[in-house]
Design a protein around this motif. Structure first.
Motif, mmCIF file in Angstrom:
data_model
loop_
_atom_site.group_PDB
_atom_site.id
_atom_site.type_symbol
_atom_site.label_atom_id
_atom_site.label_comp_id
_atom_site.label_asym_id
_atom_site.label_seq_id
_atom_site.Cartn_x
_atom_site.Cartn_y
_atom_site.Cartn_z
ATOM 1 N N VAL A 41 3.576 9.634 5.100
ATOM 2 C CA VAL A 41 2.634 8.509 5.056
ATOM 3 C C VAL A 41 1.805 8.608 3.782
ATOM 4 N N TYR A 42 1.753 7.526 3.047
ATOM 5 C CA TYR A 42 0.921 7.446 1.850
ATOM 6 C C TYR A 42 -0.176 6.408 2.083
ATOM 7 N N VAL A 43 -1.354 6.757 1.696
ATOM 8 C CA VAL A 43 -2.483 5.830 1.761
ATOM 9 C C VAL A 43 -2.804 5.386 0.337
ATOM 10 N N LEU A 44 -2.652 4.096 0.090
ATOM 11 C CA LEU A 44 -2.841 3.555 -1.246
ATOM 12 C C LEU A 44 -4.178 2.817 -1.328
ATOM 13 N N TYR A 45 -4.945 3.132 -2.355
ATOM 14 C CA TYR A 45 -6.204 2.449 -2.614
ATOM 15 C C TYR A 45 -6.079 1.713 -3.948
ATOM 16 N N VAL A 50 -7.545 -5.720 -7.387
ATOM 17 C CA VAL A 50 -6.117 -5.629 -7.088
ATOM 18 C C VAL A 50 -5.897 -6.011 -5.621
ATOM 19 N N THR A 51 -5.027 -6.978 -5.376
ATOM 20 C CA THR A 51 -4.781 -7.458 -4.016
ATOM 21 C C THR A 51 -3.716 -6.612 -3.321
ATOM 22 N N TYR A 52 -3.659 -6.771 -1.997
ATOM 23 C CA TYR A 52 -2.655 -6.053 -1.213
ATOM 24 C C TYR A 52 -1.252 -6.502 -1.621
ATOM 25 N N GLU A 53 -1.076 -7.787 -1.898
ATOM 26 C CA GLU A 53 0.241 -8.295 -2.266
ATOM 27 C C GLU A 53 0.742 -7.638 -3.556
ATOM 28 N N GLU A 54 -0.148 -7.405 -4.496
ATOM 29 C CA GLU A 54 0.249 -6.742 -5.743
ATOM 30 C C GLU A 54 0.657 -5.293 -5.489
ATOM 31 N N LEU A 55 -0.112 -4.607 -4.632
ATOM 32 C CA LEU A 55 0.253 -3.235 -4.284
ATOM 33 C C LEU A 55 1.610 -3.195 -3.575
ATOM 34 N N GLU A 56 1.834 -4.124 -2.667
ATOM 35 C CA GLU A 56 3.092 -4.140 -1.917
ATOM 36 C C GLU A 56 4.269 -4.407 -2.853
ATOM 37 N N ARG A 57 4.104 -5.337 -3.784
ATOM 38 C CA ARG A 57 5.185 -5.641 -4.717
ATOM 39 C C ARG A 57 5.509 -4.438 -5.594
ATOM 40 N N LYS A 58 4.477 -3.742 -6.057
ATOM 41 C CA LYS A 58 4.694 -2.567 -6.887
ATOM 42 C C LYS A 58 5.387 -1.457 -6.107
ATOM 43 N N ALA A 59 4.968 -1.272 -4.834
ATOM 44 C CA ALA A 59 5.578 -0.231 -4.010
ATOM 45 C C ALA A 59 7.040 -0.550 -3.721
ATOM 46 N N LYS A 60 7.357 -1.826 -3.501
ATOM 47 C CA LYS A 60 8.736 -2.221 -3.236
ATOM 48 C C LYS A 60 9.623 -1.995 -4.466
ATOM 49 N N VAL A 66 10.495 1.107 1.582
ATOM 50 C CA VAL A 66 9.172 1.486 2.068
ATOM 51 C C VAL A 66 8.614 0.403 2.992
ATOM 52 N N THR A 67 7.890 0.828 4.023
ATOM 53 C CA THR A 67 7.222 -0.093 4.946
ATOM 54 C C THR A 67 5.723 0.010 4.719
ATOM 55 N N MET A 68 5.101 -1.137 4.459
ATOM 56 C CA MET A 68 3.675 -1.142 4.153
ATOM 57 C C MET A 68 2.899 -1.927 5.203
ATOM 58 N N GLU A 69 1.633 -1.568 5.326
ATOM 59 C CA GLU A 69 0.759 -2.230 6.289
ATOM 60 C C GLU A 69 -0.635 -2.356 5.689
ATOM 61 N N ASN A 70 -1.159 -3.561 5.767
ATOM 62 C CA ASN A 70 -2.509 -3.820 5.255
ATOM 63 C C ASN A 70 -3.526 -3.349 6.297
ATOM 64 N N THR A 71 -4.029 -2.142 6.106
ATOM 65 C CA THR A 71 -4.928 -1.543 7.099
ATOM 66 C C THR A 71 -6.197 -2.353 7.278
ATOM 67 N N GLU A 72 -6.737 -2.851 6.189
ATOM 68 C CA GLU A 72 -7.976 -3.630 6.280
ATOM 69 C C GLU A 72 -7.785 -4.877 7.142
ATOM 70 N N LYS A 73 -6.654 -5.547 6.979
ATOM 71 C CA LYS A 73 -6.369 -6.742 7.757
ATOM 72 C C LYS A 73 -6.158 -6.390 9.233
ATOM 73 N N VAL A 74 -5.458 -5.282 9.476
ATOM 74 C CA VAL A 74 -5.222 -4.862 10.853
ATOM 75 C C VAL A 74 -6.533 -4.553 11.563
ATOM 76 N N VAL A 75 -7.414 -3.852 10.856
ATOM 77 C CA VAL A 75 -8.710 -3.510 11.453
ATOM 78 C C VAL A 75 -9.522 -4.768 11.736
#
Length: 219
Positions: A41-45, A50-60, A66-75
């Protein structure tokens, strides 16, 4: 034939999501059941802006699987329903408290004016203005109101904790540590005083209709 292991492989997660009933398995327990487990599990800040969509695109781009989850949105989605419910409960409590304060203060001031009607007439004949008598009436119950507001403010912490436990009991949560902000406790105290004083002022306006001559004529 089943095999028993001398250690706990599962534990209960007391989180608000999954209604507090989420069960999770330890890595040791998972290896006992599934064999070797390769799970990271990696926690990305992201940097500011920088938006979550940009982080997800870079990680992909770096790892397509990789499976990503927007923790802030989930909370936010998890606690939104509970937060809205608690806000509604607080609004109801404020309305009921204000109504009780207004009702009691109205009864007390009306009873005082009716009981001391002759004294008000005499004071007016002696030169007291309606405004002076109104101020005197408004502050007549202020000590008892201040004592009640102070007691209510101090009791808000333990009572608030019990309300939180009752509201979150649906999620299986057994205890809650409630921390009351000194600022909002002060606001509550001052608010109760203002409601009481304003109620007394509105009801006390009837003092303006008291005429000494009419009182003397009636007698």
């Amino acid at each position: 034939r089943s095999t028993l292991f001398p250690y706990t492989t599962l534990f209960r997660s007391q989180k608000i999501n999954h209604t507090g009933q989420q069960m999770m398995i330890t890595f040791d327990g998972c290896e006992r059941i599934l064999g070797d487990v390769d799970y990271t599990v990696y926690v990305l800040y992201g940097k500011e802006g920088v938006t979550y969509e940009e982080l997800e695109r870079k990680a992909k781009e770096l790892s397509p699987d990789v499976t990503m989850e927007n923790t802030e949105k989930v909370v936010e989605e998890t606690i939104s329903s509970v937060s809205n419910s608690m806000k509604l409960i607080c609004i109801v409590i404020v309305i009921v408290t204000a109504f009780v304060v207004i009702f009691v203060e109205t009864l007390l001031i009306r009873a005082r004016i009716a009981r001391e009607l002759k004294n008000y007439g005499i004071n007016k004949a002696l030169g007291f203005t309606s405004g002076q008598l109104l101020v005197q009436t408004m502050i007549s119950n202020l000590p008892s109101v201040m004592a009640g507001a102070l007691i209510g403010t101090l009791l808000s912490m333990p009572v608030g904790g019990q309300l939180m436990v009752a509201a979150l009991g649906f999620f299986g949560i057994k205890s809650v540590d409630v921390v009351s902000s000194p600022m909002w406790m002060t606001v509550s105290f001052v608010g109760l005083l203002l409601v009481a004083v304003l109620s007394a002022a509105v009801v006390g306006l009837s003092i303006r209709r008291i005429h000494p001559v009419e009182l003397l004529t009636e007698e």
